[in-house]
Scaffold this motif. Sequence first.
Motif, PDB file in Angstrom:
ATOM      1  N   GLU A  17       0.834  -1.210   0.000  1.00 53.92           N
ATOM      2  CA  GLU A  17       0.000   0.000   0.000  1.00 53.92           C
ATOM      3  C   GLU A  17       0.866   1.257   0.000  1.00 53.92           C
ATOM      4  OE1 GLU A  17      -2.897   0.072   3.160  1.00 53.92           O
ATOM      5  OE2 GLU A  17      -3.491  -2.003   2.760  1.00 53.92           O
ATOM      6  N   LEU A  18       1.912   1.259   0.812  1.00 55.31           N
ATOM      7  CA  LEU A  18       2.782   2.433   0.874  1.00 55.31           C
ATOM      8  C   LEU A  18       3.537   2.620  -0.434  1.00 55.31           C
ATOM      9  CD1 LEU A  18       4.041   1.978   4.535  1.00 55.31           C
ATOM     10  CD2 LEU A  18       2.574   3.823   3.683  1.00 55.31           C
ATOM     11  N   LEU A  19       3.969   1.529  -1.048  1.00 51.98           N
ATOM     12  CA  LEU A  19       4.690   1.616  -2.319  1.00 51.98           C
ATOM     13  C   LEU A  19       3.784   2.054  -3.471  1.00 51.98           C
ATOM     14  CD1 LEU A  19       6.920  -1.535  -1.893  1.00 51.98           C
ATOM     15  CD2 LEU A  19       7.737   0.826  -2.093  1.00 51.98           C
ATOM     16  N   LEU A  71      15.039   6.493   1.995  1.00 53.48           N
ATOM     17  CA  LEU A  71      13.699   6.907   1.589  1.00 53.48           C
ATOM     18  C   LEU A  71      12.728   6.635   2.732  1.00 53.48           C
ATOM     19  CD1 LEU A  71      13.738   5.177  -1.897  1.00 53.48           C
ATOM     20  CD2 LEU A  71      13.988   7.611  -1.486  1.00 53.48           C
ATOM     21  N   THR A  72      11.769   7.506   2.903  1.00 49.75           N
ATOM     22  CA  THR A  72      10.679   7.305   3.847  1.00 49.75           C
ATOM     23  C   THR A  72       9.376   7.483   3.094  1.00 49.75           C
ATOM     24  OG1 THR A  72      11.980   8.169   5.696  1.00 49.75           O
ATOM     25  CG2 THR A  72       9.593   8.111   5.977  1.00 49.75           C
ATOM     26  N   ILE A  73       8.513   6.487   3.196  1.00 49.17           N
ATOM     27  CA  ILE A  73       7.161   6.567   2.652  1.00 49.17           C
ATOM     28  C   ILE A  73       6.239   6.323   3.842  1.00 49.17           C
ATOM     29  CG2 ILE A  73       5.522   5.681   0.948  1.00 49.17           C
ATOM     30  CD1 ILE A  73       8.042   4.376  -0.437  1.00 49.17           C
ATOM     31  N   PRO A  79      -2.016   5.700  14.419  1.00 54.97           N
ATOM     32  CA  PRO A  79      -0.561   5.614  14.327  1.00 54.97           C
ATOM     33  C   PRO A  79      -0.110   5.557  12.869  1.00 54.97           C
ATOM     34  CG  PRO A  79      -1.443   3.451  14.838  1.00 54.97           C
ATOM     35  CD  PRO A  79      -2.608   4.409  14.814  1.00 54.97           C
ATOM     36  N   PRO A  80       1.026   6.159  12.585  1.00 56.86           N
ATOM     37  CA  PRO A  80       1.483   6.154  11.196  1.00 56.86           C
ATOM     38  C   PRO A  80       1.950   4.774  10.754  1.00 56.86           C
ATOM     39  CG  PRO A  80       3.180   7.072  12.612  1.00 56.86           C
ATOM     40  CD  PRO A  80       1.968   6.832  13.475  1.00 56.86           C
ATOM     41  N   ILE A 142       7.344  -0.110   9.756  1.00 53.93           N
ATOM     42  CA  ILE A 142       6.894   0.197  11.113  1.00 53.93           C
ATOM     43  C   ILE A 142       5.403   0.494  11.023  1.00 53.93           C
ATOM     44  CG2 ILE A 142       7.101   1.739  13.091  1.00 53.93           C
ATOM     45  CD1 ILE A 142       9.989   2.323  12.116  1.00 53.93           C
ATOM     46  N   ASP A 143       4.601  -0.357  11.675  1.00 58.74           N
ATOM     47  CA  ASP A 143       3.152  -0.136  11.635  1.00 58.74           C
ATOM     48  C   ASP A 143       2.561   0.093  13.031  1.00 58.74           C
ATOM     49  OD1 ASP A 143       3.016  -2.667  12.815  1.00 58.74           O
ATOM     50  OD2 ASP A 143       2.155  -3.624  11.046  1.00 58.74           O
ATOM     51  N   PHE A 144       3.386  -0.001  14.075  1.00 57.08           N
ATOM     52  CA  PHE A 144       2.996   0.208  15.459  1.00 57.08           C
ATOM     53  C   PHE A 144       1.979  -0.811  15.957  1.00 57.08           C
ATOM     54  CE2 PHE A 144       4.922   4.187  14.280  1.00 57.08           C
ATOM     55  CZ  PHE A 144       5.726   4.457  15.376  1.00 57.08           C
ATOM     56  N   GLU A 145       1.758  -1.866  15.198  1.00 56.48           N
ATOM     57  CA  GLU A 145       0.934  -2.980  15.654  1.00 56.48           C
ATOM     58  C   GLU A 145       1.774  -4.250  15.702  1.00 56.48           C
ATOM     59  OE1 GLU A 145      -2.748  -3.289  13.503  1.00 56.48           O
ATOM     60  OE2 GLU A 145      -3.182  -1.173  13.772  1.00 56.48           O
ATOM     61  N   THR A 146       2.416  -4.563  14.580  1.00 53.94           N
ATOM     62  CA  THR A 146       3.270  -5.761  14.526  1.00 53.94           C
ATOM     63  C   THR A 146       4.744  -5.408  14.527  1.00 53.94           C
ATOM     64  OG1 THR A 146       3.229  -5.819  12.099  1.00 53.94           O
ATOM     65  CG2 THR A 146       1.506  -7.056  13.272  1.00 53.94           C
TER      66      THR A 146
END
Length: 165
Positions: A17-19, A71-73, A79-80, A142-146
Amino acid sequence: MRQSEIDEILDRPISRELLARDLTRLAYVAKDGTPRAVPIAFVWNGSEIVMCTAKNAPKLPALRHNPAVALTIDTEVHPPQILLIRGRAELDVVDGIPDEYLQANGTYRMTPEQRVEWEAGVRSLYDGMVRIVVTPTWAKLIDFETTLPSAVEELLRRRDGSGNA
């Protein structure tokens, strides 16, 4: 980081999704030795991040001198969700407008008529561009869940007594 690890991270649903987003932040070291981070449109082609820029862009001499980039996407919600990628920039000077540039800018809301006008303007402005191609050599989601930032993971291990620091 092994290629199989990178591939596994980049193939996760959130990473995909981010890509598919249209903007990344490109970090590099400028010619004066100071860091830079610039937003730039991109396309993920399944193995590389491709960004396009003007042939006279200030970032190009810096990338020729030191091709290491990060790179940061990410998302703008809490949470981000954050995809971090490192690699080396390869520069490919091309005549005309690269397909990736048109594709990366294809998500903006335009009527078909506006799109034709925009593309004509782009073609009249640039006689060529530079493709900045980054093959990931490292990746972290980094999804702050897993997954969490490594510093937070370390603090949790310390707190829970499950690891030595």
